[in-house]
Write an enzyme that holds these catalytic residues in place. Structure first.
Site, PDB file in Angstrom:
ATOM      1  N   CYS A   2     116.137  19.290  32.041  1.00 20.57           N
ATOM      2  CA  CYS A   2     116.413  20.046  30.818  1.00 20.57           C
ATOM      3  C   CYS A   2     116.723  19.097  29.674  1.00 20.57           C
ATOM      4  O   CYS A   2     116.989  17.921  29.876  1.00 20.57           O
ATOM      5  CB  CYS A   2     117.611  20.954  31.013  1.00 20.57           C
ATOM      6  SG  CYS A   2     117.383  22.114  32.350  1.00 20.57           S
ATOM      7  N   GLY A  28     111.583  20.039  29.178  1.00 19.21           N
ATOM      8  CA  GLY A  28     111.551  21.375  29.747  1.00 19.21           C
ATOM      9  C   GLY A  28     110.701  22.303  28.918  1.00 19.21           C
ATOM     10  O   GLY A  28     110.945  22.449  27.722  1.00 19.21           O
ATOM     11  N   ASN A 103     122.392  19.947  31.328  1.00 15.25           N
ATOM     12  CA  ASN A 103     121.291  19.186  31.921  1.00 15.25           C
ATOM     13  C   ASN A 103     121.844  18.447  33.131  1.00 15.25           C
ATOM     14  O   ASN A 103     122.809  17.692  32.994  1.00 15.25           O
ATOM     15  CB  ASN A 103     120.735  18.187  30.895  1.00 15.25           C
ATOM     16  CG  ASN A 103     119.692  17.239  31.479  1.00 15.25           C
ATOM     17  OD1 ASN A 103     119.528  16.135  30.986  1.00 15.25           O
ATOM     18  ND2 ASN A 103     118.981  17.655  32.505  1.00 15.25           N
ATOM     19  N   GLY A 104     121.242  18.673  34.278  1.00 12.25           N
ATOM     20  CA  GLY A 104     121.689  17.984  35.480  1.00 12.25           C
ATOM     21  C   GLY A 104     121.685  18.923  36.660  1.00 12.25           C
ATOM     22  O   GLY A 104     120.995  19.949  36.649  1.00 12.25           O
ATOM     23  N   TYR A 244     109.740   7.516  33.419  1.00 10.77           N
ATOM     24  CA  TYR A 244     108.869   8.638  33.111  1.00 10.77           C
ATOM     25  C   TYR A 244     109.438   9.636  32.108  1.00 10.77           C
ATOM     26  O   TYR A 244     108.751  10.064  31.195  1.00 10.77           O
ATOM     27  CB  TYR A 244     108.544   9.394  34.416  1.00 10.77           C
ATOM     28  CG  TYR A 244     107.872  10.735  34.188  1.00 10.77           C
ATOM     29  CD1 TYR A 244     106.534  10.810  33.821  1.00 10.77           C
ATOM     30  CD2 TYR A 244     108.580  11.925  34.338  1.00 10.77           C
ATOM     31  CE1 TYR A 244     105.916  12.039  33.606  1.00 10.77           C
ATOM     32  CE2 TYR A 244     107.969  13.156  34.121  1.00 10.77           C
ATOM     33  CZ  TYR A 244     106.642  13.211  33.762  1.00 10.77           C
ATOM     34  OH  TYR A 244     106.041  14.417  33.541  1.00 10.77           O
TER      35      TYR A 244
HETATM   36  P1  AMP Z   1     101.520  13.639  41.418  1.00  9.29           P
HETATM   37  O1  AMP Z   1     101.536  12.322  42.127  1.00  9.29           O
HETATM   38  O2  AMP Z   1     100.262  14.404  41.526  1.00  9.29           O
HETATM   39  O3  AMP Z   1     102.681  14.498  41.880  1.00  9.29           O
HETATM   40  O4  AMP Z   1     101.711  13.387  39.857  1.00  9.29           O
HETATM   41  C1  AMP Z   1     102.389  12.267  39.413  1.00  9.29           C
HETATM   42  C2  AMP Z   1     102.464  12.259  37.924  1.00  9.29           C
HETATM   43  O5  AMP Z   1     103.255  13.346  37.450  1.00  9.29           O
HETATM   44  C3  AMP Z   1     103.148  11.003  37.440  1.00  9.29           C
HETATM   45  O6  AMP Z   1     102.202  10.038  37.096  1.00  9.29           O
HETATM   46  C4  AMP Z   1     103.957  11.438  36.232  1.00  9.29           C
HETATM   47  O7  AMP Z   1     103.230  11.222  35.048  1.00  9.29           O
HETATM   48  C5  AMP Z   1     104.167  12.911  36.460  1.00  9.29           C
HETATM   49  N1  AMP Z   1     105.540  13.163  36.963  1.00  9.29           N
HETATM   50  C6  AMP Z   1     106.382  12.327  37.576  1.00  9.29           C
HETATM   51  N2  AMP Z   1     107.542  12.949  37.868  1.00  9.29           N
HETATM   52  C7  AMP Z   1     107.442  14.204  37.417  1.00  9.29           C
HETATM   53  C8  AMP Z   1     108.320  15.338  37.390  1.00  9.29           C
HETATM   54  N3  AMP Z   1     109.530  15.269  37.920  1.00  9.29           N
HETATM   55  N4  AMP Z   1     107.855  16.478  36.832  1.00  9.29           N
HETATM   56  C9  AMP Z   1     106.627  16.557  36.314  1.00  9.29           C
HETATM   57  N5  AMP Z   1     105.751  15.528  36.291  1.00  9.29           N
HETATM   58  C10 AMP Z   1     106.144  14.364  36.839  1.00  9.29           C
END
Ligand code: AMP
Length: 459
Positions: A2, A28, A103-104, A244
């Site tokens: 969030c 989010g 958030n958390g 990320y």
């Molecule tokens: P996947 O390996 O298909 O699950 O997708 C990985 C990609 O999703 C990564 O390269 C990030 O850009 C993105 N990502 C990483 N962590 C998250 C997260 N918690 N929620 C949404 N996208 C994420």
């Protein structure tokens, strides 16, 4: 995950809160809400969807007049994504109207919830934040005591903004898992998940809210700032925010996230010393700065190898298998002239399930790439997060089940390199201070006790 924001002593509080939330939209996308107070009665407006869709001029000006506001954007896993769990949560209790945005992930919430249920408490939501409302309502003393006594009972991750009349309160858990910053604009204070939100609305970043700090602000003055608990020896800020989650233009530990990501790319290139390729290509958008650092360190040419379509939202992903299959292609399309016949280093931030990477690599192959060395700017993710990042459960994490060699085979790439943990920490650390991060997703070593079932109902 969030994003939260609070602003006080400002006639445009709701407009600025909504602009701040748009800046935090990446944290989010499923629901958004704003609570306003300071002029008329406290009021909360929230809905499912993107901030820009929910808060138009008419709603902000007519329905949300006031001088103090808090706002929230929320991202959950699918089944718990409902309006009832959208924040802020506004309550009316013995202390008056109070609203909270969080958030958390409170790791001991089920334990507290069970105790509260036995005492006859009624719960309307399924999110962990609701227990804090009960604790606040049951606490005695002045506002500072009420918040302090409530937070002392919580474990896990919580960055909070709380509103009571025209008083804005910010608080961060003792580990400092999730970010929270303080900013100033004229005679108003701002509290936000990331400094970019402060700066976009015209404020100046002052500092991070400290782990275990509660800060109480009213009429453009910091009335009180104190620690609700003795400071822990070790801060445990989430390192995945740097990899990320956070915006590249946000400041964390006195550096921009962009600088840190460039450094990750430089270390990756050092780890891959000897690998030769024609071109370095980022996976948009999160691989961008690490790829830039990689190119700088290795002297390999940097090129944008994809066109990204910014109009494909998350809501579009779910409805049917056909749309799900189309989504990756709709989001990213390789530029054939850049990659055809080339040996490339492809840089992304992380592999979680592995499904996105597989689709991207297949697309590159169909567009005529010759060889791919896949480079990731963090180590393999082997453990779920209990502190607010929505990593899937362990059985869905590809690196929890398979070796790097097996992942390489599954992705069908010519090379696969993950940034090692030492280099990741070196990229992020401030003034040689490396012992400030939670790295549980890469090591499985959690800095606090976690109850595995807390993930069920939290976000
Ligand atoms: P996947 O390996 O298909 O699950 O997708 C990985 C990609 O999703 C990564 O390269 C990030 O850009 C993105 N990502 C990483 N962590 C998250 C997260 N918690 N929620 C949404 N996208 C994420």
């Amino acid at each position: 995950m969030c994003g939260i924001i609070g602003i006080e002593n400002n006639e445009n509080a709701s407009i600025l809160a909504s602009a701040g939330l748009i800046t935090l939209q990446h944290r989010g996308e499923e629901s958004a809400g704003i609570t306003i107070s300071g002029m008329k009665k406290m009021k909360t407006f929230k809905s499912m969807g993107l901030v820009s869709k929910i808060f138009n001029e008419k709603i902000l000006l007519n329905k949300l007049p006031g001088t103090a506001a808090i706002g929230h954007v929320r991202y959950t896993t699918s089944s718990k994504s409902s309006l009832i769990n959208a924040q802020p949560f506004q309550i009316n209790c013995i202390h008056g109207n109070i609203s909270v945005a969080h958030n958390g992930n409170i790791t001991n919430f089920l334990k507290i919830k069970k105790k509260l249920l036995r005492k006859g408490a009624i719960f309307n939501h399924t999110s962990d934040t609701e227990i804090l409302l009960h604790l606040i309502a049951m606490s005695k003393g002045d506002l500072a005591d009420v918040i302090m006594n409530s937070l002392r009972k919580l474990r896990g991750a919580f960055s909070l903004v709380i509103l009571k009349d025209k008083t804005l309160i910010g608080a961060r858990d003792e580990n400092g898992f999730r970010p929270l910053v303080l900013g100033k604009m004229g005679n108003s204070y701002i509290i936000a998940s990331e400094s970019a939100a402060v700066e976009v609305i015209g404020g100046k970043y002052i500092r991070d809210i400290k782990p275990a700090e509660i800060i109480i602000i009213e009429d453009g003055q910091i009335k009180k700032s104190f620690l609700y608990k003795a400071v822990r020896k070790k801060q445990n800020t989430c390192i995945f925010e740097q990899v990320y989650f956070s915006r590249p233009d946000s400041i964390m530990f006195s550096k921009t996230v962009k600088e840190v990501r460039v450094k990750m790319g430089e270390y990756l290139a050092q780890q891959m010393n000897g690998v030769k390729a024609d071109v370095v290509i980022p996976v948009p958008d999160t691989g961008y700065f690490a790829a830039l650092g990689f190119s700088k360190q290795s002297n390999m040419v940097f090129e944008n190898g994809f066109v990204r379509n910014h109009y494909v939202g998350r809501s579009f992903i779910k409805p049917s298998q056909c749309l799900r299959d189309l989504t990756a292609k709709l989001k990213l399309r390789p530029i054939k002239e850049v990659i055809k016949g080339k040996k490339i280093v492809l840089v992304d931030d992380s592999i979680v399930r592995g499904t996105t990477s597989k689709k991207i690599i297949d697309m590159l192959k169909n567009s005529g790439v010759r060889k791919i060395h896949f480079a990731l700017s963090c180590p393999p993710i082997i453990s779920s997060c209990y502190y607010g990042i929505d990593t899937p459960s362990k059985e869905h994490l590809i690196a929890a089940k398979y070796s790097v060699d097996d992942i390489k085979k599954y992705l069908d790439v010519d090379g696969l390199t993950f940034l090692n943990l030492d280099n990741l920490i070196k990229s992020c650390c401030i003034n040689g201070e490396s012992n400030v991060f939670c790295t549980a997703c890469f090591t499985g070593k959690y800095p606090t006790k976690v109850l595995k079932d807390t993930r069920e109902e939290s976000y």
